[in-house]
Design a protein around this motif. Structure first.
Motif, short mmCIF file in Angstrom:
data_model
loop_
_atom_site.label_atom_id
_atom_site.label_comp_id
_atom_site.label_asym_id
_atom_site.label_seq_id
_atom_site.Cartn_x
_atom_site.Cartn_y
_atom_site.Cartn_z
N MET A 96 39.13 41.64 46.75
CA MET A 96 39.95 41.19 45.62
C MET A 96 39.11 40.47 44.58
SD MET A 96 42.91 42.35 46.00
CE MET A 96 43.73 43.27 47.30
N LEU A 97 38.23 39.60 45.01
CA LEU A 97 37.42 38.85 44.06
C LEU A 97 36.43 39.75 43.34
CD1 LEU A 97 36.81 35.54 46.00
CD2 LEU A 97 38.30 35.91 44.05
N GLU A 98 35.81 40.67 44.07
CA GLU A 98 34.84 41.54 43.41
C GLU A 98 35.51 42.47 42.42
OE1 GLU A 98 30.68 43.87 44.33
OE2 GLU A 98 31.90 43.17 46.02
N SER A 99 36.79 42.73 42.59
CA SER A 99 37.51 43.58 41.64
C SER A 99 37.62 42.95 40.26
CB SER A 99 38.92 43.88 42.19
OG SER A 99 38.85 44.71 43.33
N THR A 100 37.42 41.66 40.14
CA THR A 100 37.46 41.00 38.82
C THR A 100 36.22 41.32 37.99
OG1 THR A 100 36.33 38.99 39.56
CG2 THR A 100 38.73 39.07 39.83
N ARG A 101 35.18 41.87 38.62
CA ARG A 101 33.86 42.15 38.03
C ARG A 101 32.99 40.90 37.97
NH1 ARG A 101 33.67 46.38 33.12
NH2 ARG A 101 31.59 46.61 34.04
N LEU A 102 33.33 39.87 38.72
CA LEU A 102 32.56 38.63 38.63
C LEU A 102 31.10 38.82 39.05
CD1 LEU A 102 32.24 37.48 41.76
CD2 LEU A 102 34.48 36.53 41.34
N MET A 103 30.83 39.76 39.96
CA MET A 103 29.45 39.97 40.41
C MET A 103 28.60 40.48 39.26
SD MET A 103 27.95 39.43 43.30
CE MET A 103 26.37 39.75 44.10
N SER A 299 45.63 37.82 38.88
CA SER A 299 46.29 38.29 40.10
C SER A 299 45.29 38.46 41.24
CB SER A 299 47.00 39.62 39.82
OG SER A 299 48.18 39.41 39.08
N PHE A 300 44.08 38.93 40.94
CA PHE A 300 43.08 39.07 42.00
C PHE A 300 42.70 37.71 42.58
CE2 PHE A 300 42.06 43.23 39.84
CZ PHE A 300 42.41 44.03 40.92
N PHE A 301 42.54 36.71 41.73
CA PHE A 301 42.26 35.36 42.23
C PHE A 301 43.43 34.83 43.04
CE2 PHE A 301 38.98 35.11 38.82
CZ PHE A 301 37.93 34.63 39.59
N ASP A 302 44.65 35.02 42.52
CA ASP A 302 45.83 34.46 43.18
C ASP A 302 46.10 35.07 44.54
OD1 ASP A 302 46.23 32.79 41.04
OD2 ASP A 302 47.89 33.93 40.18
N VAL A 303 45.74 36.35 44.71
CA VAL A 303 46.09 37.05 45.95
C VAL A 303 44.99 36.95 47.02
CG1 VAL A 303 45.14 39.36 45.47
CG2 VAL A 303 47.28 39.14 46.76
N ALA A 304 43.77 36.59 46.63
CA ALA A 304 42.63 36.71 47.55
C ALA A 304 42.82 35.96 48.86
CB ALA A 304 41.35 36.24 46.84
N HIS A 344 51.40 40.28 43.62
CA HIS A 344 50.14 40.57 42.92
C HIS A 344 49.58 41.95 43.27
CE1 HIS A 344 49.98 36.74 40.94
NE2 HIS A 344 50.27 36.14 42.08
N TRP A 345 49.93 42.48 44.42
CA TRP A 345 49.56 43.88 44.71
C TRP A 345 50.31 44.78 43.73
CZ3 TRP A 345 46.27 45.75 48.69
CH2 TRP A 345 46.22 47.15 48.81
N SER A 346 51.57 44.47 43.48
CA SER A 346 52.36 45.26 42.52
C SER A 346 51.74 45.19 41.12
CB SER A 346 53.80 44.75 42.48
OG SER A 346 54.45 44.90 43.73
#
Length: 362
Positions: A96-103, A299-304, A344-346
């Protein structure tokens, strides 16, 4: 993992960012060594992730350097850091976190600071963060440590993580890969469909939990069956310690950057990206380095954290018995996590799991 280490210490993150890279690596070695180790459970179970040894105690002591290292770790473990009592997050947390593109965004941050002064001159605290981030996440790992995964066989850390996500969830990240990665045939390609059905059926139970009049469409047996199927999928990928080191390193990597964005940390301040939430800080940093963060980063942060806790419970077969399914609907600890995941998955997938199911045409 790094967030666990700082959660109970005032100023713990500031201290962590200033440690020497070898001390940070030693902390991860300790976390691995002190993992929950319930020998009554099969290898791969959340309470017995792996039998692969970390550094021998005598060598680990050489890298600790001074007592502060042990004190930081023992003060923050939810279980007092007793041997065999540390449980880390689920691989879904890292996904979930990597999906934000933070890396990619932070890779660019490090590169720009090291190549010139386009981003300005880093503050003293930011310089510590830059040194540790480059040493731990953007170079070849020192050999023999539990986190040393890259090699001549698999030289790219990004592809190692993507391979693990695909094997566990049958899912790729939301942004394209810079390099191709192997997609094995032994992967949980049915995970998404089964998990979404589990969430839909659970939502039916949540909205009908206090329904005492009229028909109640909640199907406890179906939810239990779906939970059992999910448990079987996830634990199959973990047989004989499979993916245990990959998961540990992925969640530790993402936790470092999550911790960085949890507050106006030295690097955030140095980038003049102060804000009141992790996703807003990420958006501001992304704008500075001209790499867009995912629009649904909040949403990715909130659901992780919530999806991590939920999937760990599913792996332990907590809901594989229909008698235990009502916990999903009315438990003050479990139900908020389920609701968070459904919401958040929705949002992130565009598939509304709360929408009433449409009956098929006869």
């Amino acid at each position: 993992m790094f967030r666990q280490l700082t959660r109970q210490i005032p100023g713990g993150a500031e201290l962590l960012f200033r440690l020497h890279p070898i001390e940070l690596t030693s902390l991860l070695e300790q976390a691995w060594t002190f993992q929950r180790n319930d020998l009554s459970q099969p290898v791969g179970h959340p309470d017995h992730r792996s039998d692969i040894p970390g550094l021998p105690v005598r060598l680990q002591q050489l890298f600790e350097g001074f007592d502060r290292n042990q004190r930081v770790f023992s003060s923050t473990s939810p279980d007092g850091c007793r041997p065999g009592h540390v449980r880390w997050e689920h691989l879904s947390y890292a996904y979930m976190l990597e999906s934000t593109r933070l890396m990619e965004i932070f890779r660019r941050v490090v590169a720009l600071y090291r190549e010139g002064e386009e981003l300005g001159v880093p503050s003293n605290g930011a310089e510590h963060w830059l040194r540790n981030t480059e040493e731990l996440f953007f170079r070849e790992s020192a050999p023999f440590f539990i986190t040393a995964l890259s090699s001549f066989v698999r030289p790219n850390g990004d592809t190692i993580r993507r391979n693990a996500y695909y094997r566990m969830f049958g899912m790729d990240l939301t942004h394209p890969a810079a390099d191709p990665y192997p997609k094995p045939t032994a992967a949980n390609t049915q995970f998404v469909s089964v998990f979404e059905e589990f969430l839909r059926e659970t939502w039916v139970g949540i909205i009908n939990v206090r329904n005492t009049i009229g028909p109640n469409p909640t199907d406890h047996a179906k939810i239990a069956d779906l939970a059992e199927r999910l448990s079987d999928m996830l634990t199959t990928r973990r047989l004989a310690s499979n993916l245990s080191r990959e998961e540990f390193w992925a969640i530790s990597t993402m936790a470092w950057f999550h911790l960085t964005l949890d507050f106006n940390s030295p690097i955030v301040s140095s980038l003049r990206a102060e804000a009141t939430s992790p996703e807003q800080r990420l958006f501001r940093i992304a704008e500075r380095v001209r790499i867009p963060a995912h629009a649904m980063s909040k949403s990715f942060f909130d659901v992780a954290d919530a999806i991590s806790r939920l999937l760990i419970s599913i792996e332990t077969r907590a809901f594989a018995d229909a008698a235990n399914v009502p916990v999903l609907f009315n438990d003050p600890l479990v139900t908020p996590d389920v609701q968070t995941v459904i919401t958040h998955w929705s949002i992130t997938t565009g598939r509304d799991l709360k929408a009433p199911k449409v009956a098929p045409n006869p």
